[in-house]
Design a protein around this motif. Sequence first.
Motif, PDB file in Angstrom:
ATOM      1  N   PHE A 295     -11.285 -24.919 -18.540  1.00  0.00           N
ATOM      2  CA  PHE A 295     -10.600 -26.210 -18.527  1.00  0.00           C
ATOM      3  C   PHE A 295     -11.557 -27.285 -19.046  1.00  0.00           C
ATOM      4  N   SER A 370      -8.253 -23.841 -29.013  1.00  0.00           N
ATOM      5  CA  SER A 370      -7.608 -25.153 -28.967  1.00  0.00           C
ATOM      6  C   SER A 370      -7.639 -25.779 -30.351  1.00  0.00           C
ATOM      7  N   PHE A 388      -1.763 -25.548 -22.487  1.00  0.00           N
ATOM      8  CA  PHE A 388      -1.787 -26.920 -21.979  1.00  0.00           C
ATOM      9  C   PHE A 388      -1.700 -27.903 -23.140  1.00  0.00           C
ATOM     10  N   LEU A 390      -2.995 -31.100 -24.216  1.00  0.00           N
ATOM     11  CA  LEU A 390      -4.133 -31.946 -23.848  1.00  0.00           C
ATOM     12  C   LEU A 390      -3.835 -33.427 -24.048  1.00  0.00           C
ATOM     13  N   GLU A 396      -4.826 -30.882 -17.639  1.00  0.00           N
ATOM     14  CA  GLU A 396      -4.408 -29.474 -17.736  1.00  0.00           C
ATOM     15  C   GLU A 396      -3.785 -28.983 -16.418  1.00  0.00           C
TER      16      GLU A 396
END
Length: 445
Positions: A295, A370, A388, A390, A396
Amino acid sequence: MPRISLFHLTLLLCALSAVSCHRTPPRPRNVIFILVDTLRADRLGAYGYRRGTSPNVDAFASEAVTFENARSQASCTFPSANSILTSRGPAAFLGQPNQALGIPQGIPSLAEILRQHGFHTVAVSASAVVRRSPTRFNPHGGFDRGFEVFDEDCLWKPAACVNRAAAEHLRPDRRPLFLYLHYIDPHGPYQPPEGWRRKFARGRPEKEWVRRGDPNPIGDWLYKGKPNPGLTPADLAFLKDLYDEEIAYFDSRFAKLLAALRDSGRLDDSLVVFASDHGEEFLEHGHVKHCRTLFDSSIRVPLLLRIPGADAKTVSRPVENLDIVPTLLDYLGIQAAIPFEGRSLRPWIEGDASSDELQYGLQGALRSASDGRFKLIHDLASGAVSLFDLAADPGETRDVLARERRAYARLDGPLTAWITREEGPGGAQKSREAEARLRSLGYLE
Ligand SMILES: [Zn+2]
């Protein structure tokens, strides 16, 4: 009296001469690499924090390139630091013989490359992992290859110690300087030096371990089957305040380092990098400390680059810590025939790059990719996959896998290809086992 740097001398000569000077700034001569262990980007003013933890880092950022979307390759010093210093993905460092954590022979590091190009190479490290000689956290050392000087006397000591050691190496030298400074201040236990306590933390918690800024009793509860130490929200808030105080203390010493660089005449002919190896968790996702998750609390890091003569700028495109080494070499004009996994960020800094690369991460059984907007996380142990957004949810907290199928499809193929490329068939299993061994031996703390 401060010496005049080569850059300023050039400007002066240009101003005095009738001949027009080329506008391109001179090529930087030195590299000052500042790595602050365990520093979350979102705890700095330059990254939007409103608490006043970092006025001096913020002022530095205002004359540097700020990468606002930078991530580290792992959430643990090892192998994140290895990746930073070599531009190689973390998998290259897992599973070395005898649990070695250093940079293996055969993978060139920044220090080696610069030394081969005539640099005086010096490291000052307060880290128990980034070491020449063994510690409990790194039983073989092994980070010193390429360094003529590797000063370990500041182990676990505050930034003032690292600064004092650094000052010894700022004397004039005909050789260019590579100075790697590894600060440890925000790393737990959160114990800001006298004079910095009570800046943010208020009251006197009942529990002695909270007053000491020690997150380990929480870790023992979460990871070692010990009872809950009676943690309250106020305890957690106190620990976060102490962490912020450590950052504020570091920031004050950072100003002194910059002043020393300026006084030595080196600031304006040096590339100055400001980076971190990972962040820190405060139960945002059920974990504390680091080495556990991918994370952003664990992997979103500050990345600032001061380039002599270049304008300040903010780059919002996603970049990785892997990109630091190729970027430095590009600005130094050094061409190394080495298969780096990162890329030079110069096109992004100078403004005409259009393509984006993905950011990849590895920690334990977790793998992530990502594009800076979405982050896909695979848990190879459980098979769980989560996605997620962002931008909409920087904490998240909401898995959007079910509704963001296009984002998933865009990230999933490259992530699978990256895992295969980095770890080979069966490699993911091996790296999980290697990390489990290191954890059981207590090296991943
Ligand atoms: Zn670290």
